[in-house]
Write an enzyme that holds these catalytic residues in place. Structure first.
Site, mmCIF file in Angstrom:
data_model
loop_
_atom_site.group_PDB
_atom_site.id
_atom_site.type_symbol
_atom_site.label_atom_id
_atom_site.label_comp_id
_atom_site.label_asym_id
_atom_site.label_seq_id
_atom_site.Cartn_x
_atom_site.Cartn_y
_atom_site.Cartn_z
ATOM 1 C CE LYS A 1 -20.438 17.375 -8.954
ATOM 2 N NZ LYS A 1 -19.823 16.964 -10.227
ATOM 3 N N GLY B 1 -25.992 1.447 -14.578
ATOM 4 C CA GLY B 1 -26.428 2.816 -14.828
ATOM 5 C C GLY B 1 -26.422 3.139 -16.306
ATOM 6 N N GLY C 1 -27.832 6.082 -17.813
ATOM 7 C CA GLY C 1 -28.211 7.458 -18.106
ATOM 8 C C GLY C 1 -27.532 7.911 -19.383
ATOM 9 C CD GLN C 2 -28.292 13.335 -20.762
ATOM 10 O OE1 GLN C 2 -27.887 13.887 -19.753
ATOM 11 N NE2 GLN C 2 -28.762 13.997 -21.788
ATOM 12 C CB VAL C 3 -22.344 9.242 -18.909
ATOM 13 C CG1 VAL C 3 -20.943 8.638 -18.981
ATOM 14 C CG2 VAL C 3 -22.253 10.761 -18.888
ATOM 15 N N GLY C 4 -23.846 6.560 -19.331
ATOM 16 C CA GLY C 4 -23.806 5.104 -19.341
ATOM 17 C C GLY C 4 -24.286 4.503 -20.648
#
Length: 350
Positions: A80, A185, A187-190
């Site tokens: 990471k 959340g 965002g794009q995933v949520g």
């Protein structure tokens, strides 16, 4: 700043501190384990309070990537990167090009990808300086045509599949119609997860620090809004953390009521002991590095080659992996995180 004695060190193979005076870049790259292959993991940009917080995050995240790839059956290790900075105001082309040079200097031991605070555009800039980047261009998509290299749709699909399996195992229901889900959340995933749940008939309660994301969920998905504090204590079937980590902690544990926790966020548990507490309460927690592996599966096929159908089939396997974890946990009366750790170790040592 201790490294070898750090509580999250866990025998990391390499930790590299990256600084470029001209661009102001301050970053850390951590390679946890390369036993199964090169370490692949995203590059996060976040306004950490201090360097110690950034180090703690990158060490925990890179270890999680080792276990994530092992559980997903990928020929990859875990790594990471984190960039210390505010993604809303500290980005520059030169900064990400400098980061790309640091990734290149590692000779392929670490392969980078998008993460919180970064995306396709940033990966493309890094790709000007390194070969060891994925998610920087366009990809073939299922059904024909092309799509961006953003892996978030695959992550969201995997979380949806895993959430569905957790609901089946804990609540005994395969039909999600009327399922009550609290999503932290968007965002794009949520948001993509929220969309899939809505299409499956679920009812949604949501919170995000960005008001625009909340408004979109209300307008497009008919979601109910709740405050940052109230999201934990709702009487819902599933709590789905899809923002930052360590949100299941001593304080929030006292508030949580949902019998299932299944979401996309990394490192959801602030302490290892919290896994035991959830198990004792009868709350079925889907370990984050098992349920959110869709993104790493997606970019691994970009790096090693494969078709969109192969990607989808591999992502759908997340449900079976979680089923094994849940069944072992029940049979051994052990929390799901310890079972997931054991299963990952078995695959690492095979």
């Amino acid at each position: 700043m201790p490294i070898f004695a750090h509580p999250e060190f866990d025998h990391h193979e390499q930790v590299q501190f990256c600084h470029d005076k001209a661009t102001g870049l301050k970053a850390i790259i951590a390679v946890h384990n390369t036993r199964l292959g090169p370490a692949l993991g995203g590059c996060r940009m976040w306004p950490y309070a201090d360097e110690q917080q950034a180090l703690n995050d990158v060490l925990r995240l890179s270890r999680g990537m080792t276990y994530k790839s092992a559980l997903a059956g990928l020929p990859l290790g875990g790594g990471k990167a984190v960039i210390i900075g505010d993604p809303r105001k500290d980005k520059s082309e030169a900064l990400f090009q400098a980061m790309g040079e640091f990734v290149e200097s590692m000779g392929g031991r670490y392969i980078t990808a998008a993460d919180s605070g970064t995306g396709v555009a940033e990966m493309a800039l890094m790709g000007q300086r390194t070969r060891h980047v994925v998610g920087a261009g366009t990809r073939e998509q299922l059904g024909g045509g092309t799509r961006s290299g953003d892996p978030s749709p695959a992550t969201a699909l995997g979380v949806f599949i895993g959430l569905r399996e957790a609901v089946l195992q804990r609540l005994g229901r395969s039909d999600l119609t009327g399922l009550r889900v609290a999503i932290q959340g968007l965002g794009q995933v949520g948001f993509d997860l929220a969309r899939q749940l809505k299409e499956a008939g679920a009812e949604l309660w949501v919170h995000d620090i960005q008001e625009a994301n909340v408004r979109r969920a209300v307008d497009e998905l008919g979601a109910h809004t709740v405050s940052a504090q109230d999201i934990y204590g709702l009487e819902v079937d599933v709590f789905s953390p899809c923002a930052m980590g360590a949100i299941i902690n001593d304080e929030t544990l006292q508030l949580l009521r949902a019998p299932v926790i299944a979401g996309a966020a990394n490192n959801q548990l602030a302490k290892a002991s919290h896994a035991d507490e959830l198990w004792r309460r009868g709350c079925l927690h889907a370990p984050d590095y098992a349920i959110n592996a869709g993104g790493i599966i997606d970019v691994s096929y970009e790096y090693n080659g494969g078709t969109p159908e192969q990607v989808r089939q591999h992502v759908e396997g997340i449900g079976e992996t979680l089923r094994q974890i849940f069944l072992r946990a029940k049979a051994q009366d052990r929390n799901t995180t310890s079972i997931a750790d054991s299963l990952a170790q078995e695959r690492l040592n095979a």
